[in-house]
Design an enzyme around this catalytic site. Structure first.
Site, PDB file in Angstrom:
ATOM      1  N   LYS A 115       0.844  -1.218   0.000  1.00  0.00           N
ATOM      2  CA  LYS A 115       0.000   0.000   0.000  1.00  0.00           C
ATOM      3  C   LYS A 115       0.868   1.253   0.000  1.00  0.00           C
ATOM      4  O   LYS A 115       0.532   2.244  -0.653  1.00  0.00           O
ATOM      5  CB  LYS A 115      -0.935   0.003   1.219  1.00  0.00           C
ATOM      6  CG  LYS A 115      -1.946  -1.141   1.216  1.00  0.00           C
ATOM      7  CD  LYS A 115      -3.218  -0.767   0.488  1.00  0.00           C
ATOM      8  CE  LYS A 115      -3.972  -1.945  -0.093  1.00  0.00           C
ATOM      9  NZ  LYS A 115      -4.436  -2.917   0.853  1.00  0.00           N
ATOM     10  N   LYS A 197      -4.124 -11.652  -8.167  1.00  0.00           N
ATOM     11  CA  LYS A 197      -5.413 -12.165  -7.689  1.00  0.00           C
ATOM     12  C   LYS A 197      -6.536 -11.209  -8.038  1.00  0.00           C
ATOM     13  O   LYS A 197      -6.292 -10.046  -8.347  1.00  0.00           O
ATOM     14  CB  LYS A 197      -5.346 -12.355  -6.177  1.00  0.00           C
ATOM     15  CG  LYS A 197      -5.084 -11.063  -5.419  1.00  0.00           C
ATOM     16  CD  LYS A 197      -4.971 -11.320  -3.932  1.00  0.00           C
ATOM     17  CE  LYS A 197      -4.589 -10.096  -3.154  1.00  0.00           C
ATOM     18  NZ  LYS A 197      -5.640  -9.268  -2.641  1.00  0.00           N
ATOM     19  N   LYS A 200     -10.744  -5.892  -5.313  1.00  0.00           N
ATOM     20  CA  LYS A 200     -11.853  -4.935  -5.374  1.00  0.00           C
ATOM     21  C   LYS A 200     -11.473  -3.686  -6.148  1.00  0.00           C
ATOM     22  O   LYS A 200     -12.277  -3.139  -6.874  1.00  0.00           O
ATOM     23  CB  LYS A 200     -12.254  -4.513  -3.958  1.00  0.00           C
ATOM     24  CG  LYS A 200     -13.218  -5.479  -3.307  1.00  0.00           C
ATOM     25  CD  LYS A 200     -13.847  -4.849  -2.073  1.00  0.00           C
ATOM     26  CE  LYS A 200     -13.663  -5.730  -0.862  1.00  0.00           C
ATOM     27  NZ  LYS A 200     -12.601  -5.328   0.036  1.00  0.00           N
TER      28      LYS A 200
END
Ligand code: TYM
Length: 334
Positions: A115, A197, A200
């Site tokens: 992040k 993967k 969202k």
């Protein structure tokens, strides 16, 4: 709820539409677990603030995640389904746990490093202590099972470390939580482009959302990366082909999978046909969830009552833990 049952806790951030990874990594387990355990499931709205400071869409996203959970089969009468920010005790426990978490270990967390790389202009303290807040969520209910996907494994390991430190310093209050996937390995649902993967907020064209319409599902599946097929019988599958088979495992019938496996081994596979079949099986799987979620999402009254009921159940459990914690730490002056 029966106090003797083992306790389960998990959460999902309201940062976008739920996808197949969220379903097979987490929600499918929630639905199974509600029958045999005492369950606490929540929408992690506070966690979403670590990366999504703009809250214009937050209410809509929270409502959508709740609706999608119910559409997948979660029964708010069997579980506590609530919003993280409604349970203020979480913040108190988070504060105590922060004194037991070290800067060095937090900086080494894979999700933090990812992040921080993605948002170099917003490396805030909440992001650094994200696993501490997640631990507070879990142990606030003294949960032992945490149904999650593989990407959460490290956070669970950290939760056990924080629990051990707390228990060692202040007395045995918390059990050590473990990641759970019905006796099997934790799963990672791969994206359709063979890289990484389903997610969202990243990689949206390679992710199948529970809200995608039939045409969108077909389009995304047909675009999945393939090649001209194996040339030697029984060859190993490249990653992007193994991913398509893995997705098929989730939604197609055993006969269908067996047929394509045999075609692959005999070098007769036609990926166009395989993707068409996968697309139709995905449509069959996703369409009923999408339709149900849409009707729940727009029922504000139902969602409000659901949140109130969930909050009440969660806070009851939270309050009794916080009392024990204050007592154990020595914050009991009269
Ligand atoms: P979040 O919102 O990123 O994801 C929610 C759940 O979905 C799983 N998941 C996947 N599983 C398999 N394959 C994928 N491609 C995939 N993508 C997502 C995640 O593992 C997760 O179980 N930190 C958590 C939210 C949280 C939480 C908690 C979880 C906050 N407090 C307490 C458990 C307990 C998160 O970001 O999940």
């Amino acid at each position: 709820m029966n106090g003797k049952l083992s306790i389960v806790m998990s959460g999902i951030r309201p940062t976008g539409y739920l996808h197949l990874g969220n379903y097979f990594g987490a929600v499918r387990n929630y639905v199974k677990m509600q029958e045999e355990f005492e369950c606490f499931f929540m929408v992690a709205d506070l966690h979403s603030l670590t990366t999504h400071p703009d809250t214009k869409e937050l209410k809509l996203n929270v409502q959508r995640v709740l609706a999608e959970n119910v559409a997948c089969g979660l029964d708010p009468d069997k579980v506590a389904l609530y919003c993280q920010s409604h349970v203020h005790e979480t913040a108190e426990l988070y504060l105590y746990l922060n004194m037991l978490a070290y800067k060095g270990e937090l900086e080494k967390t894979v999700t933090f490093k990812d992040k921080a790389r993605q948002h170099p202009d917003n490396v805030n303290a909440g992001l650094l202590t994200y696993p501490v807040l997640q631990t507070a969520d879990i142990i606030l209910h003294r949960a032992i099972y945490v149904p999650v996907g593989k990407d959460q494994e490290q956070h669970l390991e950290m939760a056990r470390n924080f629990v051990q430190r707390f228990n060692h310093r202040y007395g045995e209050i918390f059990p050590e939580p473990q990641a759970f996937n019905f006796g099997e390995e934790l799963i990672k649902v791969p994206s359709l482009d063979g890289a990484g993967k389903m997610s969202k907020s990243e990689n949206q064209y390679a992710t199948l959302y529970l809200s995608d319409d039939d045409e969108m599902i077909r389009k995304k599946v047909m675009k999945a990366k393939t090649d001209s097929g194996p040339t030697e019988p029984n060859s190993a599958k490249p990653d992007y082909i193994a991913n398509i088979f893995q997705l098929m495992q989730l939604v197609s019938s055993p006969d269908t999978i067996q047929q394509f496996e045999a075609d692959y081994d005999n070098c007769r596979i036609r990926y166009g046909d395989m993707k068409k079949q996968l697309a139709e099986d995905m449509v069959q799987f996703i369409a009923p969830i999408r339709e149900k979620a849409e009707s729940i999402r727009t029922d504000e009254k139902y969602l409000r009552e659901l949140m109130e009921k969930g909050e009440e159940k969660a806070r009851q459990s939270a309050r009794s833990t916080i009392e024990l914690v204050r007592e154990a730490i020595g914050l009991n002056y009269y």
